[in-house]
Scaffold this motif. Structure first.
Motif, PDB file in Angstrom:
ATOM      1  N   VAL A   1       3.517   9.685  -0.099  1.00  0.00           N
ATOM      2  CA  VAL A   1       2.868   8.453   0.335  1.00  0.00           C
ATOM      3  C   VAL A   1       3.899   7.336   0.313  1.00  0.00           C
ATOM      4  CG1 VAL A   1       1.006   6.813  -0.112  1.00  0.00           C
ATOM      5  CG2 VAL A   1       0.675   9.240  -0.634  1.00  0.00           C
ATOM      6  N   ARG A   2       4.119   6.706   1.466  1.00  0.00           N
ATOM      7  CA  ARG A   2       5.111   5.620   1.566  1.00  0.00           C
ATOM      8  C   ARG A   2       4.486   4.452   2.340  1.00  0.00           C
ATOM      9  NH1 ARG A   2       9.747   7.119   4.493  1.00  0.00           N
ATOM     10  NH2 ARG A   2       8.774   8.968   5.387  1.00  0.00           N
ATOM     11  N   PRO A   3       3.636   3.664   1.673  1.00  0.00           N
ATOM     12  CA  PRO A   3       2.859   2.643   2.373  1.00  0.00           C
ATOM     13  C   PRO A   3       3.539   1.285   2.517  1.00  0.00           C
ATOM     14  CG  PRO A   3       2.110   2.810   0.114  1.00  0.00           C
ATOM     15  CD  PRO A   3       3.199   3.824   0.279  1.00  0.00           C
ATOM     16  N   PHE A   4       4.761   1.126   1.969  1.00  0.00           N
ATOM     17  CA  PHE A   4       5.351  -0.203   1.908  1.00  0.00           C
ATOM     18  C   PHE A   4       6.476  -0.382   2.921  1.00  0.00           C
ATOM     19  CE2 PHE A   4       3.510   0.639  -2.279  1.00  0.00           C
ATOM     20  CZ  PHE A   4       2.540  -0.357  -2.267  1.00  0.00           C
ATOM     21  N   SER A   5       6.463  -1.542   3.564  1.00  0.00           N
ATOM     22  CA  SER A   5       7.393  -1.852   4.640  1.00  0.00           C
ATOM     23  C   SER A   5       8.822  -2.011   4.131  1.00  0.00           C
ATOM     24  CB  SER A   5       6.958  -3.153   5.322  1.00  0.00           C
ATOM     25  OG  SER A   5       7.952  -3.644   6.193  1.00  0.00           O
ATOM     26  N   ASN A   6       9.774  -1.604   4.952  1.00  0.00           N
ATOM     27  CA  ASN A   6      11.178  -1.744   4.580  1.00  0.00           C
ATOM     28  C   ASN A   6      11.653  -3.191   4.643  1.00  0.00           C
ATOM     29  OD1 ASN A   6      10.883  -1.128   7.540  1.00  0.00           O
ATOM     30  ND2 ASN A   6      13.013  -1.807   7.529  1.00  0.00           N
ATOM     31  N   ASN A   7      10.969  -4.064   5.399  1.00  0.00           N
ATOM     32  CA  ASN A   7      11.469  -5.431   5.585  1.00  0.00           C
ATOM     33  C   ASN A   7      10.434  -6.520   5.333  1.00  0.00           C
ATOM     34  OD1 ASN A   7       9.830  -5.259   7.843  1.00  0.00           O
ATOM     35  ND2 ASN A   7      11.532  -5.054   9.287  1.00  0.00           N
TER      36      ASN A   7
ATOM     37  N   ALA B   1       2.307  -4.120  -6.118  1.00  0.00           N
ATOM     38  CA  ALA B   1       3.121  -4.019  -4.910  1.00  0.00           C
ATOM     39  C   ALA B   1       2.260  -4.258  -3.686  1.00  0.00           C
ATOM     40  CB  ALA B   1       3.787  -2.658  -4.814  1.00  0.00           C
ATOM     41  N   TYR B   2       2.839  -4.914  -2.695  1.00  0.00           N
ATOM     42  CA  TYR B   2       2.089  -5.208  -1.476  1.00  0.00           C
ATOM     43  C   TYR B   2       3.021  -5.510  -0.323  1.00  0.00           C
ATOM     44  CZ  TYR B   2       2.881 -10.007  -3.242  1.00  0.00           C
ATOM     45  OH  TYR B   2       3.453 -11.145  -3.735  1.00  0.00           O
ATOM     46  N   ASN B   3       2.486  -5.358   0.886  1.00  0.00           N
ATOM     47  CA  ASN B   3       3.199  -5.760   2.109  1.00  0.00           C
ATOM     48  C   ASN B   3       2.944  -7.234   2.350  1.00  0.00           C
ATOM     49  OD1 ASN B   3       4.349  -3.229   2.785  1.00  0.00           O
ATOM     50  ND2 ASN B   3       2.368  -2.550   3.550  1.00  0.00           N
ATOM     51  N   THR B   4       3.985  -7.969   2.668  1.00  0.00           N
ATOM     52  CA  THR B   4       3.892  -9.427   2.730  1.00  0.00           C
ATOM     53  C   THR B   4       3.543  -9.954   4.113  1.00  0.00           C
ATOM     54  OG1 THR B   4       6.305  -9.472   3.032  1.00  0.00           O
ATOM     55  CG2 THR B   4       5.451  -9.820   0.817  1.00  0.00           C
TER      56      THR B   4
END
Length: 220
Positions: free
Chosen positions: A78-84, A217-220
């Motif tokens: 599971v890789r739900p977090f954005s690279n940027n 953790a979260y996507n911004t």
């Protein structure tokens, strides 16, 4: 709570909170791993959270993450977090740096106990006896190379609890310690989606240990 403060037409982005409380690790979310008798368990001390303890041989490891597509060292399942456009906040403490071949805390494409290699994307807090500066390190990787010990903090490593924050942006990755920006990477930035990884490796006959009692953790 989200609906109380946001327009209902705005979709909530990926957001995860883990307090590391109770009698056992939440295995619906996390996969633990270790070798040669390493330990991943809840600490019975007050506010101890989860502890990882590797065995005493060189490169023995222990850690947690979002599972694997094969075995330890492979991509996380599971890789739900954005690279940027993502941020992770965690509260963690470490034993002495001399006990670590390496440790990795933060965003990582793969599930592994050491310090983020060249073949993966990630942005992590790194501790290692091989970092002779005695500082914390922000290490980033883009899938083909990584930043090594380039981005060190202004403060020295210690064994106290700290709040660490790593934010991945389009042109940089930044690490804060207790709210103060201490390291910024502008090279080898992540290029693929990431999961969360906390891992350690022992150095020589030393036994590496770390405690974690909060992660968000979260996507911004």
């Amino acid at each position: 709570m989200y609906e109380s403060f946001n327009d209902l037409t705005t979709i909530n982005k990926q957001h995860m909170i883990e307090w590391f409380t109770g009698n056992a690790l939440n295995t619906d979310r996390w996969e633990s791993y270790s070798n040669n008798g390493g330990t991943v368990a809840m600490d019975s001390s007050e506010d101890g959270g989860l502890y990882l303890q590797a065995a005493t041989s060189d490169n023995d490891y222990a850690g947690i993450g979002f599972g694997t597509t094969g075995s330890v060292g492979d991509d996380q399942a599971v890789r739900p977090f954005s690279n940027n456009s993502s941020k992770i906040i965690f509260v963690q403490k470490f034993s002495a740096s001399s006990e670590y071949q390496a440790s990795a805390s933060g965003f990582d494409q793969k599930l592994r106990g050491d310090g983020l290699g060249a073949a993966e994307s990630g942005a992590i807090l790194l501790t290692s006896t091989h970092n002779t500066s005695g500082k914390w390190v922000l290490r980033t990787g883009n899938g083909s190379s990584y930043s090594g010990y380039t981005y060190v903090t202004s403060s020295s490593m210690d064994t106290d609890w700290h709040v660490f924050t790593i934010e991945c942006k389009s042109t940089s990755a930044e690490m804060k310690i207790d709210g103060v920006t201490e390291a910024t990477s502008t090279t080898t930035l992540p290029s693929a989606e990431m999961g969360i990884s906390f891992g350690i490796q022992s150095e020589g006959s030393a036994t590496a240990k770390t405690n974690i009692h909060y992660c968000e953790a979260y996507n911004t």
